[in-house]
Design a protein around this motif. Structure first.
Motif, short mmCIF file in Angstrom:
data_model
loop_
_atom_site.label_atom_id
_atom_site.label_comp_id
_atom_site.label_asym_id
_atom_site.label_seq_id
_atom_site.Cartn_x
_atom_site.Cartn_y
_atom_site.Cartn_z
N CYS A 180 0.83 -1.20 0.00
CA CYS A 180 0.00 0.00 0.00
C CYS A 180 0.87 1.26 0.00
CB CYS A 180 -0.90 0.02 1.23
SG CYS A 180 -1.97 -1.43 1.38
N TYR B 281 -1.72 11.90 4.94
CA TYR B 281 -1.02 12.66 3.90
C TYR B 281 -1.22 14.18 4.01
CZ TYR B 281 -0.44 8.09 1.78
OH TYR B 281 -0.10 6.78 1.55
N CYS C 183 5.56 5.13 1.51
CA CYS C 183 5.81 6.57 1.65
C CYS C 183 6.30 6.97 3.04
CB CYS C 183 4.53 7.34 1.35
SG CYS C 183 3.95 7.19 -0.35
N HIS D 214 -7.89 1.87 1.42
CA HIS D 214 -8.59 3.07 1.90
C HIS D 214 -9.55 2.65 2.99
CE1 HIS D 214 -10.60 7.00 1.55
NE2 HIS D 214 -11.76 6.36 1.49
N SER E 20 -6.82 7.35 1.63
CA SER E 20 -5.82 7.79 0.65
C SER E 20 -6.29 7.70 -0.80
CB SER E 20 -4.55 6.94 0.80
OG SER E 20 -4.83 5.57 0.57
N ILE F 227 -6.13 4.10 7.05
CA ILE F 227 -5.63 5.31 6.42
C ILE F 227 -6.45 5.62 5.17
CG2 ILE F 227 -3.66 6.33 5.18
CD1 ILE F 227 -1.84 4.91 7.15
N VAL G 81 -5.24 10.58 -3.17
CA VAL G 81 -3.84 10.99 -3.27
C VAL G 81 -2.90 9.82 -3.55
CG1 VAL G 81 -4.20 12.97 -1.76
CG2 VAL G 81 -3.45 10.80 -0.77
N SER G 82 -3.42 8.62 -3.70
CA SER G 82 -2.53 7.46 -3.79
C SER G 82 -1.64 7.49 -5.02
CB SER G 82 -3.36 6.16 -3.77
OG SER G 82 -4.26 6.10 -4.86
N HIS H 218 0.97 3.80 1.95
CA HIS H 218 1.50 4.24 3.24
C HIS H 218 2.74 3.46 3.66
CE1 HIS H 218 -2.28 1.91 3.68
NE2 HIS H 218 -1.62 1.19 4.56
N THR I 165 -4.80 0.92 -2.22
CA THR I 165 -4.83 1.89 -1.13
C THR I 165 -5.10 1.28 0.24
OG1 THR I 165 -7.19 2.35 -1.46
CG2 THR I 165 -5.60 3.77 -2.61
N THR J 78 -6.45 12.28 7.17
CA THR J 78 -5.55 11.47 6.36
C THR J 78 -4.12 11.68 6.83
OG1 THR J 78 -4.76 10.91 4.14
CG2 THR J 78 -5.27 13.22 4.55
N ALA K 22 1.07 10.06 -4.42
CA ALA K 22 1.97 9.64 -3.35
C ALA K 22 2.94 8.57 -3.85
CB ALA K 22 1.16 9.11 -2.17
#
Length: 441
Positions: free
Chosen positions: A265, A413, A270, A314, A338, A336, A341-342, A267, A312, A411, A345
């Motif tokens: 994923c 992010y 990143c 998500h 996302s 999370i 924005v995935s 997150h 994600t 989020t 990111a």
């Protein structure tokens, strides 16, 4: 190109087609791609779009791991808000998870409820996973026949009482049943016994939460899933891989012919555990974000093909469930948000490591579509659905959670600087149509 007029032609100096970045014109009739030509090809069209030099035409992304939560927990998220966020982020197809909604999608009646709710709200295409829980093994084939793309199970408590986990013997029985019709089981792989032995997660320090979800628990569960897949012949997919320690056993299983795929994923790619501030429960997810070295090993797993997809997971909730009042990682909901924005990111981190947009399309569109058998999505090919995205890879922006389309302003992010902006998207060749409800062929 045929002399008849087409509905839409998109001319791009840069387009990701067939695993390469090329110049092309893409022609669309009745929602499908009918021709791919040189960018200056003579094509008569009702609508002609010429992309700018800073824009790239991508296939719409396919996100196979989204918790929409509706019905039942629509205050967490819903089809209207989730799919609007997806479209804004370049995701034109999602597959909705069977839990967090009430009822969970563990029988055909619940699937029907989910489809009715989604039908008139979704602005991108939506498919559905079924659930495998104790006592519903007789519902797996009917759900498969009704068009779910596979079945999700947990090997430890899911966080919601109405979706209990399977024991390892129950997992084996479910895999035998699913193998009988060549279905797919997707697994939240963390070992309940090892987590029960780990330290508790209470407190504001992220290090304490990390200790409560050790790599060993994830590694052991993945080992069990691989072995049961080997024994039963059932296709299995490891969800949201966070422990890079498991990569060698996954790679070995693939070499042995075990029918296993794996996702990670944004997150995990990143963020790193060392940088999570005290009390910042917006970063809580299960399995957890791990150390920076682990993150780099996950990137290597993507590059060498051990990890197949990026999705994600998500998993939004209302702000109160994140317990920002106490910052206690033990009390906060894990998940999370996302969707919107995935793409940016992942692209921001990928380009810093020398990756190309062709890699992004492979991990987030083509491979995800192939995982669930959507042969006409996640790629720009003649005959495929004209789900298309215009992406400006060099444009930079700062995430503002208040401007995201998902329902609640939470989020991990928020305030992060990213590269890559989605400027427009088409679903079946239209910027204004609603998405389709999808079923497994």
């Amino acid at each position: 190109m045929q002399s008849d007029s087409v509905d839409l032609v998109v001319r791009a100096s840069r387009a990701v087609i067939g695993g390469r970045e090329v110049s092309a014109s893409v022609s669309v009739v009745d929602g499908r791609i009918v021709a791919i030509d040189q960018p200056d090809a003579a094509v008569r069209a009702e609508t002609e779009i010429v992309l700018g030099a800073d824009e790239v035409l991508l296939p719409g992304l396919v996100d196979t791991h989204v918790h929409v939560n509706e019905p039942g927990r629509t205050e967490w998220e819903g089809f209207a808000s989730a799919t609007r966020a997806a479209a804004a982020g370049g995701i034109t197809t999602i597959v909705d998870m069977p839990l967090n909604s009430i009822p969970p999608t563990v029988d055909v009646a619940a699937l029907d409820v989910k489809r009715r709710v989604a039908a008139d709200q979704s602005v991108v295409n939506v498919g559905f996973w079924g659930g495998a829980v104790p006592g519903n093994i007789d519902q797996l084939r009917p759900l498969h026949d009704a068009g779910v793309f596979g079945f999700k199970c947990f090997l430890l408590a899911s966080g919601v009482d109405e979706f209990p986990p399977l024991t390892v013997p129950e997992l084996e029985k479910a895999l035998v049943e699913i193998a009988s019709f060549d279905g797919l089981m997707i697994v939240h792989a963390e070992n309940a016994e090892l987590i029960a032995e780990a330290p508790s997660a209470e407190g504001r320090e992220y290090a304490g939460f990390l200790e409560s979800r050790p790599r060993a628990a994830e590694n052991r569960a993945i080992e069990q899933v691989i072995e049961l897949s080997r024994q039963t012949g059932c296709r299995v997919h490891i969800l949201h891989l966070s422990s890079a320690d498991a990569l060698p056993m996954i790679a070995a299983a693939k070499r042995d012919g075990v029918r296993v795929t794996v996702e990670t994923c944004p997150h995990y790619l990143c963020f790193d555990a060392e940088a999570v501030p005290a009390g910042a429960t917006q970063f809580k997810c299960c399995p957890p974000i791990r150390e920076a070295g682990n993150r780099e090993a996950l990137w290597q797993g993507l590059l060498d093909g051990t990890i197949d997809t990026i999705v994600t997971d998500h998993s939004p909730c209302t702000p109160d469930l994140k317990r920002f009042d106490t910052g206690d990682f033990g009390e906060a909901w894990g998940g999370i948000a996302s969707l919107q924005v995935s793409l940016a990111a992942v692209w921001t981190e990928a380009r810093a490591r020398g990756c190309a947009l062709t890699d992004i399309v492979r991990w987030m569109a083509t491979n995800t579509a192939d995982q669930v058998g959507m042969a006409e999505r996640g790629r720009i090919e003649v005959g495929c659905a004209a789900d298309l995205v215009v992406f400006a890879p060099d444009e930079e922006f700062t995430v503002d959670v208040a401007r995201l389309y998902h329902r609640n302003p939470v989020t991990a992010y928020d305030r992060l600087g990213l590269s890559g902006v989605v400027r427009r998207s088409w679903i079946a060749g239209s910027e204004s149509s609603t998405g389709r409800l999808l079923a497994r062929d």
